[in-house]
Design an enzyme around this catalytic site. Sequence first.
Site, PDB file in Angstrom:
ATOM      1  N   TYR A 148     -32.799 -20.616  11.961  1.00  0.00           N
ATOM      2  CA  TYR A 148     -33.064 -19.878  10.722  1.00  0.00           C
ATOM      3  C   TYR A 148     -31.754 -19.505  10.024  1.00  0.00           C
ATOM      4  CZ  TYR A 148     -35.113 -16.112   7.816  1.00  0.00           C
ATOM      5  OH  TYR A 148     -35.513 -15.299   6.777  1.00  0.00           O
ATOM      6  N   GLU A 150     -28.620 -20.609  10.405  1.00  0.00           N
ATOM      7  CA  GLU A 150     -27.818 -21.751   9.954  1.00  0.00           C
ATOM      8  C   GLU A 150     -28.589 -22.580   8.928  1.00  0.00           C
ATOM      9  OE1 GLU A 150     -24.843 -21.621  10.363  1.00  0.00           O
ATOM     10  OE2 GLU A 150     -24.146 -21.463  12.430  1.00  0.00           O
ATOM     11  N   VAL A 190     -40.687  -5.692  13.371  1.00  0.00           N
ATOM     12  CA  VAL A 190     -40.710  -4.366  13.970  1.00  0.00           C
ATOM     13  C   VAL A 190     -41.685  -3.415  13.273  1.00  0.00           C
ATOM     14  CG1 VAL A 190     -38.692  -3.508  12.662  1.00  0.00           C
ATOM     15  CG2 VAL A 190     -39.251  -2.562  14.898  1.00  0.00           C
ATOM     16  N   PHE A 194     -44.702  -1.723  15.340  1.00  0.00           N
ATOM     17  CA  PHE A 194     -44.741  -0.277  15.593  1.00  0.00           C
ATOM     18  C   PHE A 194     -46.020   0.337  14.999  1.00  0.00           C
ATOM     19  CE2 PHE A 194     -39.869   0.729  16.084  1.00  0.00           C
ATOM     20  CZ  PHE A 194     -39.845  -0.048  17.242  1.00  0.00           C
ATOM     21  N   GLN A 212     -29.847  -0.050  17.810  1.00  0.00           N
ATOM     22  CA  GLN A 212     -29.554  -1.022  16.743  1.00  0.00           C
ATOM     23  C   GLN A 212     -30.207  -0.554  15.442  1.00  0.00           C
ATOM     24  OE1 GLN A 212     -31.701  -1.472  19.189  1.00  0.00           O
ATOM     25  NE2 GLN A 212     -33.320  -2.944  18.767  1.00  0.00           N
ATOM     26  N   THR A 213     -29.540  -0.844  14.320  1.00  0.00           N
ATOM     27  CA  THR A 213     -30.034  -0.322  13.041  1.00  0.00           C
ATOM     28  C   THR A 213     -30.514  -1.444  12.118  1.00  0.00           C
ATOM     29  OG1 THR A 213     -27.920  -0.463  11.863  1.00  0.00           O
ATOM     30  CG2 THR A 213     -28.336   1.555  13.149  1.00  0.00           C
ATOM     31  N   ARG A 214     -31.404  -1.078  11.218  1.00  0.00           N
ATOM     32  CA  ARG A 214     -31.826  -1.927  10.109  1.00  0.00           C
ATOM     33  C   ARG A 214     -32.015  -1.016   8.890  1.00  0.00           C
ATOM     34  NH1 ARG A 214     -30.746  -5.004  13.587  1.00  0.00           N
ATOM     35  NH2 ARG A 214     -31.818  -6.903  14.251  1.00  0.00           N
TER      36      ARG A 214
HETATM   37  P1  NAD Z   1     -43.876 -15.467   5.307  1.00  0.00           P
HETATM   38  O1  NAD Z   1     -43.846 -16.183   6.611  1.00  0.00           O
HETATM   39  O2  NAD Z   1     -44.966 -14.443   5.100  1.00  0.00           O
HETATM   40  O3  NAD Z   1     -43.955 -16.490   4.101  1.00  0.00           O
HETATM   41  C1  NAD Z   1     -43.424 -17.764   4.135  1.00  0.00           C
HETATM   42  C2  NAD Z   1     -44.397 -18.699   3.437  1.00  0.00           C
HETATM   43  O4  NAD Z   1     -43.837 -20.018   3.421  1.00  0.00           O
HETATM   44  C3  NAD Z   1     -45.746 -18.802   4.159  1.00  0.00           C
HETATM   45  O5  NAD Z   1     -46.791 -18.704   3.233  1.00  0.00           O
HETATM   46  C4  NAD Z   1     -45.698 -20.190   4.812  1.00  0.00           C
HETATM   47  O6  NAD Z   1     -46.972 -20.746   5.012  1.00  0.00           O
HETATM   48  C5  NAD Z   1     -44.837 -20.951   3.817  1.00  0.00           C
HETATM   49  N1  NAD Z   1     -44.159 -22.110   4.403  1.00  0.00           N
HETATM   50  C6  NAD Z   1     -43.436 -22.156   5.557  1.00  0.00           C
HETATM   51  N2  NAD Z   1     -42.953 -23.388   5.746  1.00  0.00           N
HETATM   52  C7  NAD Z   1     -43.367 -24.140   4.687  1.00  0.00           C
HETATM   53  C8  NAD Z   1     -43.195 -25.502   4.323  1.00  0.00           C
HETATM   54  N3  NAD Z   1     -42.495 -26.344   5.085  1.00  0.00           N
HETATM   55  N4  NAD Z   1     -43.773 -25.932   3.176  1.00  0.00           N
HETATM   56  C9  NAD Z   1     -44.495 -25.100   2.396  1.00  0.00           C
HETATM   57  N5  NAD Z   1     -44.696 -23.794   2.703  1.00  0.00           N
HETATM   58  C10 NAD Z   1     -44.142 -23.333   3.836  1.00  0.00           C
HETATM   59  O7  NAD Z   1     -42.454 -14.787   5.117  1.00  0.00           O
HETATM   60  P2  NAD Z   1     -41.935 -13.772   4.009  1.00  0.00           P
HETATM   61  O8  NAD Z   1     -41.571 -12.523   4.694  1.00  0.00           O
HETATM   62  O9  NAD Z   1     -42.876 -13.723   2.865  1.00  0.00           O
HETATM   63  O10 NAD Z   1     -40.572 -14.481   3.565  1.00  0.00           O
HETATM   64  C11 NAD Z   1     -40.502 -15.262   2.389  1.00  0.00           C
HETATM   65  C12 NAD Z   1     -39.080 -15.771   2.198  1.00  0.00           C
HETATM   66  O11 NAD Z   1     -38.191 -14.672   2.104  1.00  0.00           O
HETATM   67  C13 NAD Z   1     -38.588 -16.650   3.343  1.00  0.00           C
HETATM   68  O12 NAD Z   1     -37.831 -17.713   2.814  1.00  0.00           O
HETATM   69  C14 NAD Z   1     -37.709 -15.720   4.136  1.00  0.00           C
HETATM   70  O13 NAD Z   1     -36.686 -16.422   4.797  1.00  0.00           O
HETATM   71  C15 NAD Z   1     -37.153 -14.806   3.051  1.00  0.00           C
HETATM   72  N6  NAD Z   1     -36.784 -13.491   3.613  1.00  0.00           N
HETATM   73  C16 NAD Z   1     -37.726 -12.580   3.942  1.00  0.00           C
HETATM   74  C17 NAD Z   1     -37.347 -11.358   4.498  1.00  0.00           C
HETATM   75  C18 NAD Z   1     -38.348 -10.289   4.864  1.00  0.00           C
HETATM   76  O14 NAD Z   1     -37.952  -9.230   5.363  1.00  0.00           O
HETATM   77  N7  NAD Z   1     -39.637 -10.450   4.618  1.00  0.00           N
HETATM   78  C19 NAD Z   1     -35.993 -11.093   4.730  1.00  0.00           C
HETATM   79  C20 NAD Z   1     -35.064 -12.081   4.408  1.00  0.00           C
HETATM   80  C21 NAD Z   1     -35.459 -13.274   3.830  1.00  0.00           C
HETATM   81  N1  UDP Z   2     -37.709  -4.592  17.448  1.00  0.00           N
HETATM   82  C1  UDP Z   2     -38.143  -3.594  18.322  1.00  0.00           C
HETATM   83  N2  UDP Z   2     -39.441  -3.617  18.720  1.00  0.00           N
HETATM   84  C2  UDP Z   2     -40.340  -4.543  18.282  1.00  0.00           C
HETATM   85  C3  UDP Z   2     -39.896  -5.546  17.381  1.00  0.00           C
HETATM   86  C4  UDP Z   2     -38.568  -5.537  16.989  1.00  0.00           C
HETATM   87  O1  UDP Z   2     -37.366  -2.720  18.742  1.00  0.00           O
HETATM   88  O2  UDP Z   2     -41.511  -4.467  18.701  1.00  0.00           O
HETATM   89  C5  UDP Z   2     -36.312  -4.559  16.979  1.00  0.00           C
HETATM   90  C6  UDP Z   2     -35.580  -5.886  17.059  1.00  0.00           C
HETATM   91  O3  UDP Z   2     -34.982  -6.042  18.331  1.00  0.00           O
HETATM   92  C7  UDP Z   2     -34.549  -5.719  15.959  1.00  0.00           C
HETATM   93  C8  UDP Z   2     -35.253  -4.855  14.927  1.00  0.00           C
HETATM   94  O4  UDP Z   2     -36.338  -4.226  15.610  1.00  0.00           O
HETATM   95  O5  UDP Z   2     -33.426  -5.003  16.444  1.00  0.00           O
HETATM   96  C9  UDP Z   2     -35.790  -5.663  13.731  1.00  0.00           C
HETATM   97  O6  UDP Z   2     -36.529  -6.739  14.241  1.00  0.00           O
HETATM   98  P1  UDP Z   2     -37.362  -7.738  13.319  1.00  0.00           P
HETATM   99  O7  UDP Z   2     -37.886  -8.802  14.233  1.00  0.00           O
HETATM  100  O8  UDP Z   2     -38.332  -6.984  12.506  1.00  0.00           O
HETATM  101  O9  UDP Z   2     -36.300  -8.342  12.289  1.00  0.00           O
HETATM  102  P2  UDP Z   2     -34.791  -8.853  12.417  1.00  0.00           P
HETATM  103  O10 UDP Z   2     -34.050  -7.931  11.544  1.00  0.00           O
HETATM  104  O11 UDP Z   2     -34.328  -8.788  13.835  1.00  0.00           O
HETATM  105  O12 UDP Z   2     -34.868 -10.254  11.908  1.00  0.00           O
END
Ligand code: NAD
Ligand code: UDP
Length: 316
Positions: A148, A150, A190, A194, A212-214
């Site tokens: 993811y 890379e 997370v 939760f 760890q923080t977010r």
């Molecule tokens: P999600 O998994 O809910 O949505 C991803 C969508 O992409 C899904 O509907 C899935 O079916 C579709 N998909 C996956 N592979 C596909 C492919 N090969 N062809 C067509 N469709 C495909 O995730 P999300 O949380 O809605 O994330 C959306 C985007 O935002 C992603 O690119 C993710 O990397 C990025 N992003 C999200 C977060 C977050 O916290 N939610 C954080 C950082 C980046």
């Molecule tokens: N985490 C946790 N309990 C859970 C799921 C996740 O403590 O049941 C922690 C995880 O180790 C990370 C943070 O919560 O430190 C955020 O995890 P998440 O998978 O939501 O997203 P990330 O930021 O790691 O991609």
Amino acid sequence: MRAGGQRTLVTGGAGFLGSHLCDALIRRGDDVLCVDNFHTGTRDNIASLLGHPRFALLQHDVTSPLDVEVDRIFNLACPASPVHYQRDPVRTMRTCVLGAMNLLALAERRRARILQASTSEVYGDPEVHPQPESYAGRVNPIGPRSCYNEGKRCAETLFFDYRRQHGLDIKVVRIFNTYGPRMVVDDGRVIGNFINQALRGEDVTVYGDGSQTRSFCYVDDLIDGLLAAMESPAGFAGPVNLGNPDELSMRELAERVLRLSGSRSRMVHRPLPPDDPKVRRPDIALAQRTLGWEPRVSLDDGLGETIAYFRALLNA
Ligand code: NAD
Ligand code: UDP
């Protein structure tokens, strides 16, 4: 170009963020084409849009080329939760890289503006805190998260090479942890874990010692940021961080969820997954300056909305 009234493609439009984005684009008057292969997204997420005269759905995998007439492309297709993206890491990498190549080729053909949903994961386990866009990151290229991290880094490279080589109008946004209604119950992220554990009276699983923080951004704020980034001036490509700088530890998050949900669940500790970043918090000065954007929804308010959503799902 005027916002609204565009022909806008949203890949990953049936996912968590994508479906909220489709809602917002329909509200502003666009013709929206949602492309999704339903890998992690669902028809339920877009149920209220199916049948809308300005909404169309195309089941398609972005690893295959696509040719449609569009003005704007939001490339969100990619599983986002560690559990989902690690289940088939080769597929994740293909989606990141081939997906970016196919959509960039489409943007070039149609001279469309294209936005890439990148991620704070490009910073890896950061030594610079909070993370500004100028920080190049500390990413393990061979770990379980690498497909993811890379993959998303490679996609950013492709976007900037298309800009330099073909003069494409690109935008790259780095999204930090975002939450809200329509997150998948069991995707392992997370906040979903939760809240659902708390509502079911199960143990709340804090990984590692929970220090760890977010920093969590509510979905409505994030969608406003995506729209602002897409409509930013043509000279501005980013990358730009989008997230909420309100940082807390996972232990504090568990306590917050227990309090807000009125749950009597216990907190238990489980092993920390490999390469789990120790800290994460966006520096959003660039977004504030160039997009006039900053998050507005507090963590307590956003968690309240999200708890209500999951409670309704459980009761149904
Ligand atoms: P999600 O998994 O809910 O949505 C991803 C969508 O992409 C899904 O509907 C899935 O079916 C579709 N998909 C996956 N592979 C596909 C492919 N090969 N062809 C067509 N469709 C495909 O995730 P999300 O949380 O809605 O994330 C959306 C985007 O935002 C992603 O690119 C993710 O990397 C990025 N992003 C999200 C977060 C977050 O916290 N939610 C954080 C950082 C980046
Ligand atoms: N985490 C946790 N309990 C859970 C799921 C996740 O403590 O049941 C922690 C995880 O180790 C990370 C943070 O919560 O430190 C955020 O995890 P998440 O998978 O939501 O997203 P990330 O930021 O790691 O991609």
